[in-house]
Design a protein around this motif. Structure first.
Motif, mmCIF file in Angstrom:
data_model
loop_
_atom_site.group_PDB
_atom_site.id
_atom_site.type_symbol
_atom_site.label_atom_id
_atom_site.label_comp_id
_atom_site.label_asym_id
_atom_site.label_seq_id
_atom_site.Cartn_x
_atom_site.Cartn_y
_atom_site.Cartn_z
ATOM 1 N N ASP A 139 0.838 -1.211 0.000
ATOM 2 C CA ASP A 139 0.000 0.000 0.000
ATOM 3 C C ASP A 139 0.872 1.260 0.000
ATOM 4 O OD1 ASP A 139 -2.417 -1.318 -0.068
ATOM 5 O OD2 ASP A 139 -2.626 -1.399 2.109
ATOM 6 N N GLY A 140 1.917 1.251 0.827
ATOM 7 C CA GLY A 140 2.813 2.405 0.895
ATOM 8 C C GLY A 140 3.463 2.676 -0.456
ATOM 9 N N LEU A 141 3.925 1.593 -1.070
ATOM 10 C CA LEU A 141 4.546 1.673 -2.392
ATOM 11 C C LEU A 141 3.550 2.208 -3.427
ATOM 12 C CD1 LEU A 141 7.073 0.688 -4.148
ATOM 13 C CD2 LEU A 141 5.789 -1.408 -4.480
ATOM 14 N N ASN A 142 2.362 1.583 -3.464
ATOM 15 C CA ASN A 142 1.354 1.913 -4.469
ATOM 16 C C ASN A 142 0.838 3.339 -4.343
ATOM 17 O OD1 ASN A 142 1.267 -0.466 -5.910
ATOM 18 N ND2 ASN A 142 -0.330 -1.382 -4.654
ATOM 19 N N ILE A 143 0.500 3.737 -3.115
ATOM 20 C CA ILE A 143 -0.142 5.040 -2.926
ATOM 21 C C ILE A 143 0.859 6.176 -3.177
ATOM 22 C CG2 ILE A 143 -1.254 6.534 -1.189
ATOM 23 C CD1 ILE A 143 -2.621 3.858 -0.213
ATOM 24 N N THR A 144 2.124 5.953 -2.783
ATOM 25 C CA THR A 144 3.156 6.956 -3.078
ATOM 26 C C THR A 144 3.307 7.138 -4.582
ATOM 27 O OG1 THR A 144 4.313 6.162 -1.118
ATOM 28 C CG2 THR A 144 5.534 7.632 -2.569
ATOM 29 N N ALA A 145 3.369 6.008 -5.287
ATOM 30 C CA ALA A 145 3.535 6.064 -6.741
ATOM 31 C C ALA A 145 2.328 6.752 -7.394
ATOM 32 C CB ALA A 145 3.695 4.648 -7.298
ATOM 33 N N TYR A 146 1.132 6.374 -6.944
ATOM 34 C CA TYR A 146 -0.108 6.882 -7.538
ATOM 35 C C TYR A 146 -0.230 8.395 -7.360
ATOM 36 C CZ TYR A 146 -5.197 6.866 -8.558
ATOM 37 O OH TYR A 146 -6.436 7.087 -9.078
ATOM 38 N N THR A 147 -0.038 8.879 -6.131
ATOM 39 C CA THR A 147 -0.193 10.321 -5.890
ATOM 40 C C THR A 147 0.893 11.120 -6.613
ATOM 41 O OG1 THR A 147 0.915 9.951 -3.790
ATOM 42 C CG2 THR A 147 -1.448 10.209 -3.706
ATOM 43 N N THR A 148 2.115 10.562 -6.638
ATOM 44 C CA THR A 148 3.193 11.259 -7.341
ATOM 45 C C THR A 148 2.878 11.372 -8.828
ATOM 46 O OG1 THR A 148 4.770 10.367 -5.759
ATOM 47 C CG2 THR A 148 5.684 11.279 -7.792
ATOM 48 N N TRP A 149 2.361 10.278 -9.381
ATOM 49 C CA TRP A 149 2.026 10.242 -10.805
ATOM 50 C C TRP A 149 0.969 11.299 -11.145
ATOM 51 C CZ3 TRP A 149 3.774 8.933 -15.283
ATOM 52 C CH2 TRP A 149 2.915 8.781 -16.373
ATOM 53 N N ILE A 150 -0.105 11.343 -10.347
ATOM 54 C CA ILE A 150 -1.197 12.291 -10.605
ATOM 55 C C ILE A 150 -0.660 13.725 -10.529
ATOM 56 C CG2 ILE A 150 -3.403 13.191 -9.759
ATOM 57 C CD1 ILE A 150 -3.954 10.302 -8.722
ATOM 58 N N ALA A 151 0.134 13.992 -9.480
ATOM 59 C CA ALA A 151 0.681 15.341 -9.306
ATOM 60 C C ALA A 151 1.583 15.714 -10.477
ATOM 61 C CB ALA A 151 1.450 15.422 -7.991
ATOM 62 N N ALA A 152 2.476 14.784 -10.865
ATOM 63 C CA ALA A 152 3.429 15.071 -11.942
ATOM 64 C C ALA A 152 2.710 15.331 -13.271
ATOM 65 C CB ALA A 152 4.429 13.935 -12.086
ATOM 66 N N CYS A 153 1.725 14.484 -13.586
ATOM 67 C CA CYS A 153 0.982 14.654 -14.843
ATOM 68 C C CYS A 153 0.275 16.004 -14.868
ATOM 69 C CB CYS A 153 -0.069 13.556 -15.001
ATOM 70 S SG CYS A 153 0.605 11.945 -15.391
ATOM 71 N N THR A 154 -0.380 16.340 -13.744
ATOM 72 C CA THR A 154 -1.161 17.574 -13.696
ATOM 73 C C THR A 154 -0.251 18.797 -13.786
ATOM 74 O OG1 THR A 154 -2.669 16.361 -12.266
ATOM 75 C CG2 THR A 154 -3.017 18.735 -12.442
ATOM 76 N N ILE A 155 0.838 18.776 -13.031
ATOM 77 C CA ILE A 155 1.788 19.894 -13.095
ATOM 78 C C ILE A 155 2.362 20.001 -14.509
ATOM 79 C CG2 ILE A 155 4.014 20.771 -12.246
ATOM 80 C CD1 ILE A 155 3.249 19.423 -9.524
ATOM 81 N N GLY A 156 2.657 18.829 -15.105
ATOM 82 C CA GLY A 156 3.133 18.813 -16.490
ATOM 83 C C GLY A 156 2.146 19.482 -17.427
ATOM 84 N N GLY A 157 0.860 19.203 -17.197
ATOM 85 C CA GLY A 157 -0.179 19.825 -18.018
ATOM 86 C C GLY A 157 -0.181 21.336 -17.862
ATOM 87 N N VAL A 158 -0.030 21.774 -16.606
ATOM 88 C CA VAL A 158 -0.056 23.220 -16.330
ATOM 89 C C VAL A 158 1.145 23.916 -16.981
ATOM 90 C CG1 VAL A 158 0.080 24.963 -14.520
ATOM 91 C CG2 VAL A 158 -1.384 22.963 -14.202
ATOM 92 N N ILE A 159 2.339 23.337 -16.804
ATOM 93 C CA ILE A 159 3.507 24.003 -17.405
ATOM 94 C C ILE A 159 3.626 23.703 -18.905
ATOM 95 C CG2 ILE A 159 4.848 24.183 -15.268
ATOM 96 C CD1 ILE A 159 6.475 21.811 -16.124
ATOM 97 N N GLY A 160 2.832 22.729 -19.350
ATOM 98 C CA GLY A 160 2.862 22.349 -20.768
ATOM 99 C C GLY A 160 2.546 23.504 -21.697
ATOM 100 N N GLN A 161 1.816 24.487 -21.141
ATOM 101 C CA GLN A 161 1.430 25.618 -21.981
ATOM 102 C C GLN A 161 2.635 26.460 -22.418
ATOM 103 O OE1 GLN A 161 -1.114 25.712 -19.026
ATOM 104 N NE2 GLN A 161 -3.005 25.383 -20.157
ATOM 105 N N TRP A 162 3.708 26.428 -21.651
ATOM 106 C CA TRP A 162 4.873 27.220 -22.087
ATOM 107 C C TRP A 162 6.180 26.435 -22.206
ATOM 108 C CZ3 TRP A 162 2.755 28.052 -17.155
ATOM 109 C CH2 TRP A 162 3.598 27.808 -16.087
ATOM 110 N N LEU A 163 6.117 25.094 -22.094
ATOM 111 C CA LEU A 163 7.344 24.305 -22.254
ATOM 112 C C LEU A 163 7.182 23.235 -23.332
ATOM 113 C CD1 LEU A 163 10.206 23.610 -20.588
ATOM 114 C CD2 LEU A 163 8.857 21.573 -20.091
#
Lengths: 238, 108
Positions: A139-163
């Motif tokens: 669970d520790g492994l999975n949930i860390t990976a899952y939340t990191t993934w969601i955050a990274a994708c979303t932040i990527g989307g936000v900065i995607g507009q200028w990078l």
């Protein structure tokens, strides 16, 4: 007679799972950021990038989704392709599932839901070393990976507009480099006398992949080659 | 920050076909004992999948023939070396990304 209890190397705690996830986070972050950027570039919104990472949670499938969406593929083609791409999870899931039979059905569904290439790799390495896998650790492994993934994708989307152009910095290679490391770590947990057998199988894999790529797309070649080479592995044992 | 009903349904469809292969074995294995031969076969899956995923990048399809993707193969060598040397996931990923960035700088 005194029995010698072999102490497990890693304790079955949520925190230990989080810690064992940390080395893979750079991979999730770089690929997630790249996905966000690519998603925006292919015309989907930040909200859709977020929904894909929450609901699909599979890097390769998400990238393919963008590619097919951009190409204007029909809904059925998108869903069928994603299904085939992720069929490899069936094999990974089959490999991991036997370690969790003592847990409830609901928890097992939870373990399966959050299975990725990377958490699979980390678990296989851990299972190879210790002969068991713990639920809290998973669970520790999975949930860390899952939340990191969601955050990274979303932040990527936000900065995607200028990078534009994340490839220029080699970020796309993070995924392959991670597979190389997981492969080496998996091989390191195999008994020495079986190592030559495995190296032979990897050479067969090169030939198999090369041959199959003539007839089918990469994700299908990965799936079919895995099934065939694993079968050869059993046939050539001893 | 927008989406449409059609898009949400498409994403849900993709989610479903991703979810089923992930959870199915966990449901099945819980209710049945796996035959020995299947377990022996499964033992080969990790190395096979991981090597297939790495090897996939070695090749690229050009028209009708499959050729070697030299840039990826070149990046693979130091990446493998670092992986063998450090046995560390994070160091290997960093080495791989830096190698690829460097190679792209020189070879476009």
């Amino acid at each position: 007679m005194e029995r010698i209890e072999q102490k497990p190397l890693t304790p079955d705690t949520f925190l230990q799972g989080v810690k064992d996830c940390v080395p893979t986070l750079l991979g999730y972050i770089s690929i997630g950021l790249a996905f966000g950027v690519v998603g925006i570039a292919s015309g989907i919104s930040v909200l859709e990038v977020f929904l894909l990472s929450v609901l699909v949670y599979a890097g390769s499938a998400q990238f393919i989704f963008c590619g097919l969406y951009l190409a204007g593929a029909p809904v059925t083609a998108v869903i069928a392709t994603i299904f085939i791409v992720n069929l490899r999870h069936l094999l990974m899931s089959l490999t991991i599932a036997p370690y969790f039979t003592k847990y409830s059905m609901l928890r097992n569904i939870g373990f399966g839901t959050l299975l990725t290439d990377e958490t699979f790799g980390v678990s296989v390495v851990s299972a190879g070393k210790e002969g068991r896998l713990g639920g809290k650790w998973m669970d520790g492994l999975n949930i860390t990976a899952y939340t990191t993934w969601i955050a990274a994708c979303t932040i990527g989307g936000v900065i995607g507009q200028w990078l534009p152009d994340p490839e220029k910095w080699g970020l796309d290679y993070a995924l392959v480099a991670m597979f190389v490391a997981l492969l080496v770590l998996t091989l390191a947990s195999i008994p020495k006398e079986k190592l030559m057998h495995y190296i032979k199988l990897i050479l067969i894999m090169v030939i198999s992949m090369y041959g199959m790529l003539y007839f089918m797309p990469g994700h299908l070649a990965v799936l079919l080659s895995t099934v065939i080479v694993a079968t050869i592995g059993v046939a050539l044992e001893k | 920050m927008t989406t449409s009903v059609a898009m949400v349904l498409l994403i849900l469809g993709c989610a479903l076909v991703t979810w089923i292969p992930r959870i199915l074995p966990f449901i099945l294995v819980k209710n049945m004992k796996m035959p020995k031969i299947v377990l022996r076969w499964l033992a080969y899956i990790p190395v096979c999948i991981l090597s297939a995923l790495v090897i996939e990048g070695f090749f690229e399809k050009e028209e009708a023939i499959v050729t070697v993707h030299w840039l990826n193969v070149m990046a693979f060598i130091p990446t493998l070396f670092i992986a063998l040397l450090t046995k560390s996931l994070s160091k290997t990923v960093i080495a791989g990304v830096l190698t690829m960035a460097g190679l792209r700088l020189f070879f476009g």
